[in-house]
Motif scaffolding. Structure first.
Motif, PDB file in Angstrom:
ATOM      1  N   SER A  27       0.831  -1.197   0.000  1.00 59.75           N
ATOM      2  CA  SER A  27       0.000   0.000   0.000  1.00 59.75           C
ATOM      3  C   SER A  27       0.872   1.256   0.000  1.00 59.75           C
ATOM      4  O   SER A  27       2.036   1.228   0.407  1.00 59.75           O
ATOM      5  CB  SER A  27      -0.909   0.023   1.236  1.00 59.75           C
ATOM      6  OG  SER A  27      -0.144   0.220   2.412  1.00 59.75           O
ATOM      7  N   LYS A  28       0.291   2.340  -0.452  1.00 58.91           N
ATOM      8  CA  LYS A  28       1.001   3.617  -0.462  1.00 58.91           C
ATOM      9  C   LYS A  28       1.380   4.022   0.963  1.00 58.91           C
ATOM     10  O   LYS A  28       2.495   4.509   1.211  1.00 58.91           O
ATOM     11  CB  LYS A  28       0.106   4.685  -1.102  1.00 58.91           C
ATOM     12  CG  LYS A  28       0.696   6.085  -1.085  1.00 58.91           C
ATOM     13  CD  LYS A  28      -0.270   7.077  -1.720  1.00 58.91           C
ATOM     14  CE  LYS A  28       0.220   8.509  -1.596  1.00 58.91           C
ATOM     15  NZ  LYS A  28      -0.755   9.461  -2.204  1.00 58.91           N
ATOM     16  N   THR A  88       1.954   2.082   3.569  1.00 57.72           N
ATOM     17  CA  THR A  88       3.067   1.247   4.041  1.00 57.72           C
ATOM     18  C   THR A  88       4.379   1.709   3.434  1.00 57.72           C
ATOM     19  O   THR A  88       5.407   1.800   4.117  1.00 57.72           O
ATOM     20  CB  THR A  88       2.820  -0.227   3.675  1.00 57.72           C
ATOM     21  OG1 THR A  88       1.641  -0.678   4.353  1.00 57.72           O
ATOM     22  CG2 THR A  88       3.996  -1.102   4.089  1.00 57.72           C
ATOM     23  N   LEU A  89       4.341   2.025   2.147  1.00 59.55           N
ATOM     24  CA  LEU A  89       5.544   2.495   1.468  1.00 59.55           C
ATOM     25  C   LEU A  89       6.035   3.812   2.076  1.00 59.55           C
ATOM     26  O   LEU A  89       7.237   3.996   2.304  1.00 59.55           O
ATOM     27  CB  LEU A  89       5.262   2.676  -0.019  1.00 59.55           C
ATOM     28  CG  LEU A  89       6.466   3.015  -0.904  1.00 59.55           C
ATOM     29  CD1 LEU A  89       7.460   1.867  -0.923  1.00 59.55           C
ATOM     30  CD2 LEU A  89       6.008   3.331  -2.319  1.00 59.55           C
ATOM     31  N   GLN A  90       5.124   4.720   2.361  1.00 59.38           N
ATOM     32  CA  GLN A  90       5.503   5.993   2.970  1.00 59.38           C
ATOM     33  C   GLN A  90       6.111   5.773   4.354  1.00 59.38           C
ATOM     34  O   GLN A  90       7.067   6.460   4.737  1.00 59.38           O
ATOM     35  CB  GLN A  90       4.286   6.916   3.052  1.00 59.38           C
ATOM     36  CG  GLN A  90       3.827   7.443   1.703  1.00 59.38           C
ATOM     37  CD  GLN A  90       2.514   8.200   1.774  1.00 59.38           C
ATOM     38  OE1 GLN A  90       1.659   7.899   2.611  1.00 59.38           O
ATOM     39  NE2 GLN A  90       2.329   9.165   0.885  1.00 59.38           N
ATOM     40  N   ARG A  91       5.574   4.814   5.094  1.00 60.11           N
ATOM     41  CA  ARG A  91       6.101   4.524   6.426  1.00 60.11           C
ATOM     42  C   ARG A  91       7.516   3.939   6.336  1.00 60.11           C
ATOM     43  O   ARG A  91       8.400   4.282   7.130  1.00 60.11           O
ATOM     44  CB  ARG A  91       5.185   3.545   7.160  1.00 60.11           C
ATOM     45  CG  ARG A  91       5.618   3.292   8.607  1.00 60.11           C
ATOM     46  CD  ARG A  91       4.573   2.518   9.383  1.00 60.11           C
ATOM     47  NE  ARG A  91       4.396   1.174   8.860  1.00 60.11           N
ATOM     48  CZ  ARG A  91       3.294   0.760   8.232  1.00 60.11           C
ATOM     49  NH1 ARG A  91       2.283   1.595   8.050  1.00 60.11           N
ATOM     50  NH2 ARG A  91       3.203  -0.475   7.785  1.00 60.11           N
ATOM     51  N   ILE A  92       7.754   3.086   5.336  1.00 60.84           N
ATOM     52  CA  ILE A  92       9.080   2.500   5.151  1.00 60.84           C
ATOM     53  C   ILE A  92      10.109   3.581   4.842  1.00 60.84           C
ATOM     54  O   ILE A  92      11.222   3.570   5.383  1.00 60.84           O
ATOM     55  CB  ILE A  92       9.034   1.440   4.029  1.00 60.84           C
ATOM     56  CG1 ILE A  92       8.227   0.214   4.501  1.00 60.84           C
ATOM     57  CG2 ILE A  92      10.443   1.026   3.607  1.00 60.84           C
ATOM     58  CD1 ILE A  92       7.929  -0.779   3.392  1.00 60.84           C
ATOM     59  N   PHE A  93       9.744   4.516   3.994  1.00 63.20           N
ATOM     60  CA  PHE A  93      10.658   5.609   3.671  1.00 63.20           C
ATOM     61  C   PHE A  93      10.871   6.511   4.887  1.00 63.20           C
ATOM     62  O   PHE A  93      11.991   6.977   5.133  1.00 63.20           O
ATOM     63  CB  PHE A  93      10.121   6.427   2.492  1.00 63.20           C
ATOM     64  CG  PHE A  93      10.595   5.947   1.153  1.00 63.20           C
ATOM     65  CD1 PHE A  93      11.553   6.653   0.444  1.00 63.20           C
ATOM     66  CD2 PHE A  93      10.103   4.773   0.596  1.00 63.20           C
ATOM     67  CE1 PHE A  93      12.008   6.215  -0.785  1.00 63.20           C
ATOM     68  CE2 PHE A  93      10.547   4.320  -0.632  1.00 63.20           C
ATOM     69  CZ  PHE A  93      11.505   5.037  -1.333  1.00 63.20           C
ATOM     70  N   ALA A  94       9.791   6.775   5.639  1.00 62.15           N
ATOM     71  CA  ALA A  94       9.900   7.638   6.819  1.00 62.15           C
ATOM     72  C   ALA A  94      10.869   7.051   7.844  1.00 62.15           C
ATOM     73  O   ALA A  94      11.597   7.788   8.517  1.00 62.15           O
ATOM     74  CB  ALA A  94       8.525   7.834   7.442  1.00 62.15           C
TER      75      ALA A  94
END
Length: 323
Positions: A243-244, A246-252
């Motif tokens: 999901s978008k 989840t991806l944003q959290r991984i980058f954060a």
């Protein structure tokens, strides 16, 4: 603008205004608070801009009896600067509050700060510092598992601190040799980098390993499609099967935002092309080739990241300029 010299002690409200405007021009927007006892008329300070002719770099040698100088979110948004400060305490003492860390600097100590994050400088009595502005791309750590240690003191008595302190003073000596100044700056950055980069070697949990795998796949996917101006988080998440959010959290968790990472990678590719190209292309053609569809936006973003316009950056290696 006529700048004061370091021997010129600025006093009172008129001196404060000249000192503050010079500080803003050389280092960005700050809020200096004059001494509390007699207000602005008791202000005393010195400031001398660095003898910098290298595009993207600046700095000043700053003396002040202001007890508090701070830079907040509004200041950051107002001047749009995006770089690092290397601060060298020359005389007196100071306390830095930055990135949820606090460091106390004695004469000779150095610290790296991020201009895109709020800062508070506290002083007791007269204090003197050197503040060098260094473009973000020159400091950022590219290695896996590495992060920058901001507001982490480089001790004056360490070998790195001794040599780095000596180098910072050289940028205030008159020199007509651009290559010499650039070599000094390269040496300074190489010298401090091991002190401001941390390796995270702790064993990863299964969940962390999965997230690291997603992160590395996302980086590979982004780099392979930078030329596509439609590249966005939804597209990347769909390709990775996540999901978008989840991806944003991984980058954060890596201290990054997806949009900012894509922008910076595109700008780095454009800069690399400006440095290495043999057949001079129009700046707009290079921008479009790396996924930008708005030349004005590209120019503003490029200047924010590298401290100079695309034209100035390229003319450094191309004396004939734009064609």
């Amino acid at each position: 603008m006529t700048y004061p010299t370091l021997n010129e002690r600025l006093k009172g409200s008129a001196g404060y205004q000249l000192w503050e405007s010079t500080l803003a021009e050389q280092c960005g927007a700050f809020h200096p608070e004059p001494p509390l006892n007699e207000g602005i008329e008791s202000f005393e300070g010195t400031i001398m801009p660095a003898q910098m002719t290298i595009p993207g770099y600046a700095g000043a040698k700053i003396g002040t009896n202001c007890p508090h100088i701070h830079r907040d979110i509004k200041d950051i948004k107002r001047d749009g600067h995006d770089f690092f400060y290397l601060v060298h305490q020359v005389a007196g003492n100071s306390t830095m509050v930055h990135c949820e860390n606090q460091s106390t600097l004695n004469p000779g100590d150095l610290v790296l700060l991020d201009s895109s994050r709020p800062s508070d400088f506290y002083f007791s009595g007269m204090s003197e510092q050197i503040s060098l502005v260094i473009p973000r791309h020159r400091i950022e750590v590219k290695g896996k598992g590495q992060k920058l240690k901001l507001n982490n003191k480089i001790n004056a008595t360490s070998r790195t601190g001794v040599v780095a302190g000596l180098i910072t003073h050289q940028f205030f000596e008159r020199s007509d040799e651009d290559k010499e100044l650039e070599a000094l700056m390269d040496a300074l950055i190489s010298l401090i980098r091991p002190s401001v980069a941390s390796s995270e070697n702790a064993p990863l949990s299964y969940s962390a390993k999965v997230q690291q795998t997603y992160f590395e796949k996302a980086l590979h996917y982004i780099d392979a499609r930078l030329a596509n101006f439609e590249l966005n988080p939804d597209m990347i998440a769909g390709e990775l099967g996540t999901s978008k959010r989840t991806l944003q959290r991984i980058f954060a968790q890596q201290g990054l935002s997806i949009g900012r990472y894509i922008l910076d990678r595109r700008l780095d590719r454009c800069a690399s092309e400006f440095e290495s190209e043999t057949d001079i292309q129009k700046i707009s053609a290079v921008a479009f080739a790396w996924g930008f569809n708005d030349v004005s936006h590209f120019s503003r973003a490029f200047k924010t990241r590298f401290g100079v316009s695309p034209r100035c950056f390229r003319s450094k290696g191309n004396p004939h300029g734009e064609h």
